[in-house]
Write a protein that holds these residues in place. Structure first.
Motif, PDB file in Angstrom:
ATOM      1  N   ASN A 144       0.831  -1.198   0.097  1.00  0.00           N
ATOM      2  CA  ASN A 144       0.038  -0.073  -0.061  1.00  0.00           C
ATOM      3  C   ASN A 144       0.841   1.133  -0.095  1.00  0.00           C
ATOM      4  N   GLY A 171      -6.450  -5.849  -5.632  1.00  0.00           N
ATOM      5  CA  GLY A 171      -6.434  -4.340  -5.337  1.00  0.00           C
ATOM      6  C   GLY A 171      -5.834  -3.963  -3.836  1.00  0.00           C
ATOM      7  N   GLY A 174      -6.328  -1.085  -1.335  1.00  0.00           N
ATOM      8  CA  GLY A 174      -7.267  -0.066  -2.161  1.00  0.00           C
ATOM      9  C   GLY A 174      -6.484   1.426  -2.571  1.00  0.00           C
ATOM     10  N   ASN A 178      -8.718   3.926  -4.557  1.00  0.00           N
ATOM     11  CA  ASN A 178      -8.970   5.122  -3.724  1.00  0.00           C
ATOM     12  C   ASN A 178      -8.698   6.222  -4.593  1.00  0.00           C
ATOM     13  N   LEU A 191     -13.271  -2.908  -5.410  1.00  0.00           N
ATOM     14  CA  LEU A 191     -11.898  -3.797  -5.228  1.00  0.00           C
ATOM     15  C   LEU A 191     -12.214  -5.257  -4.975  1.00  0.00           C
ATOM     16  N   ILE A 201      -9.249  -4.510   5.130  1.00  0.00           N
ATOM     17  CA  ILE A 201      -9.677  -3.179   4.668  1.00  0.00           C
ATOM     18  C   ILE A 201     -10.557  -2.430   5.868  1.00  0.00           C
ATOM     19  N   HIS A 204     -13.251   2.811   3.304  1.00  0.00           N
ATOM     20  CA  HIS A 204     -13.225   2.763   1.941  1.00  0.00           C
ATOM     21  C   HIS A 204     -14.408   3.557   1.318  1.00  0.00           C
ATOM     22  N   TYR A 206     -15.370   2.870  -1.982  1.00  0.00           N
ATOM     23  CA  TYR A 206     -15.626   2.007  -2.841  1.00  0.00           C
ATOM     24  C   TYR A 206     -16.403   0.591  -2.507  1.00  0.00           C
ATOM     25  N   ILE A 208     -16.354  -3.451  -2.025  1.00  0.00           N
ATOM     26  CA  ILE A 208     -15.411  -4.375  -1.838  1.00  0.00           C
ATOM     27  C   ILE A 208     -16.087  -5.764  -2.006  1.00  0.00           C
TER      28      ILE A 208
END
Ligand SMILES: C[S@@+](CC[C@H](N)C(=O)[O-])C[C@H]1O[C@@H](n2cnc3c(N)ncnc32)[C@H](O)[C@@H]1O
Length: 319
Positions: A144, A171, A174, A178, A191, A201, A204, A206, A208
Motif C-alpha cells: 500500500n 487491489g 485499495g 481510492n 475492489l 480493509i 473505503h 468503493y 469491496i
C-alpha cells in the motif's frame, strides 16, 4: 573502482540498520518522546552499547541527529514512523524479511529456474501469507505504501471518467482504486481481492468483493484494472486469470494492466525481474510478451502509456 565494489559488498548493512530500527519501532519511540539512549534502551529492553552504535549508524543514514545526547528525527526519519502520511515503515521492513532469505538462495533459482521462496518455505508466497495474519498485514501495508506513491498522479495521466464502472482486481488495501474513485466521483468503483485481504480493509469509498481470480471474477463492472498482478504468475496461470477477466467483462469492455515493461525501462528492470523469479512463478515481461499473452485470452491491444518512472498502463479490449 575497487572502493566502489567494496562498498557494494556491505551495502546491506546500512539497509538492515534502518530495517531493524523500523521493526523495533525505534523511530516511533523517538517521535513519542524517548529522546536519549538510556530512555530508549530501558523502554525497548535494548543493549545500550549496541543501541549507541545503531544510533550513530542511523545518524549517518541521515534519519536522525544527536544533539547534546538528545535524539531528534530528521524528515527522512519521520517517514519511517507508523502514522506519517507518507510512511515507508512497512516497505522498509518488507525487504529484509523472507524476501532477503530468498535472495540469499539466488544460486538455487539460478540452477533450477524455480522459486527459492517455495524451496525454503515449502509453500507459495500467497499461501504462506494467508497462514499468518500479521505477515499478511505487513505485506499489504508495504504494498500500500508503494502503491500510494506510484499511483498518486495516475488520473493526470489517464482519464478513467470515460467509463461507468471499474473494478481493481487484486487491489490489496485499495491505494489505486481510492485515487481513481476520489478523482472520478461519478465512476462506480469496486475492489476485488482474497477474503483474508478484504478483511484487512478498514475505511473505503468503493465497494469491496471477496473472491479468487483463479475461480471467478464477478460480472459487476464494464472495466477491470489489474496492477502488478500478471507479473506474479507464469503464462499458464496468467491465462486462467485473463480468461476469468474475459468472462467477467461485457463485449468491448476494457482491461487495464499496470506492469513494468522491461523493454521500456532503461535497465530492463533486471533486479525486479530476478526478485520475481525468486518469489513468484514469473518474471517481468516485455510489451510484446504481454500482447501475446493477452491475445491468447482473446483481448485486443489498444495502446500503452507511461504512468511513472517504472510502470506503464497497458490497455486492452475484449473482442
Ligand atoms: C503484488 S500484489 C499487487 C497489489 C496492488 N494491485 C498493487 O499494485 O500494489 C498482488 C495482489 O494479488 C492478490 N491476489 C493474489 N492471489 C489472488 C487470488 N487468487 N485472487 C484474488 N487476488 C489475489 C494479493 O492479495 C495482492 O493484493
Amino acid at each position: 573502482m575497487k572502493q566502489n565494489l567494496k562498498k557494494t559488498f556491505t551495502s546491506y548493512w546500512k539497509y538492515l540498520a534502518l530495517q531493524t530500527a523500523c521493526k523495533k519501532d525505534i523511530f516511533d519511540l523517538i517521535l513519542s518522546g524517548k529522546k536519549t539512549i538510556n530512555e530508549l534502551a530501558k523502554f525497548g529492553n535494548f543493549n545500550k552499547t549496541v543501541l549507541s552504535d545503531l544510533m550513530s549508524a542511523l545518524e549517518q543514514a541521515e534519519t536522525l541527529q544527536i544533539i547534546e545526547n538528545k535524539i531528534f528525527l530528521t524528515e527522512k526519519g519521520e517517514v519511517l514512523t507508523e502514522n506519517n502520511p507518507n510512511s515507508l515503515k512497512y516497505a522498509c521492513i518488507h525487504w529484509g524479511e523472507e524476501t532477503m532469505t530468498a535472495w540469499q538462495n539466488l544460486d538455487y533459482t539460478l540452477i533450477t529456474g524455480k522459486q527459492a521462496f517455495n524451496h525454503i518455505y515449502k509453500k507459495t508466497f500467497f499461501d504462506y501469507l494467508a497462514e499468518d495474519k500479521s505477515k499478511l498485514e505487513n505485506y499489504h501495508k508495504a504494498m500500500n505504501e508503494y502503491a500510494r506513491d506510484d499511483y498518486e498522479n495516475i488520473c493526470e495521466k489517464y482519464d478513467f471518467s470515460i467509463h461507468e464502472s471499474i473494478m481493481d482486481i487484486g487491489g490489496s488495501l485499495g491505494a489505486l482504486i481510492n485515487v481513481i474513485s476520489k478523482n472520478n466521483p461519478n465512476l462506480k468503483c469496486y475492489l476485488f481481492d482474497l477474503p483474508e485481504v478484504i478483511e484487512l480493509i478498514k475505511k473505503h469509498n468503493y465497494k469491496i468483493i471477496k473472491g479468487n481470480f483463479f475461480e471467478n471474477i464477478p460480472k459487476v463492472s464494464e472495466t477491470l484494472i489489474m496492477s502488478r498482478i500478471i507479473h506474479d504468475w507464469n503464462d499458464k496461470k496468467a491465462i486462467i486469470i485473463l480468461q476469468n477477466a474475459y468472462k467477467s467483462l461485457p463485449k468491448n469492455g476494457t482491461l487495464y494492466l499496470i506492469e513494468n515493461l522491461t523493454d521500456k525501462i532503461e535497465n530492463k528492470a533486471a533486479l525486479l525481474s530476478l526478485n520475481m523469479h525468486l518469489i513468484t512463478e514469473s518474471y517481468e515481461r516485455t510489451l510484446s510478451e504481454y500482447k501475446i499473452l493477452l491475445e491468447k485470452a482473446n483481448f485486443k491491444f489498444v495502446e500503452y502509456k507511461k504512468i511513472n518512472e517504472l510502470q506503464h498502463l497497458i490497455i486492452f479490449i475484449k473482442l
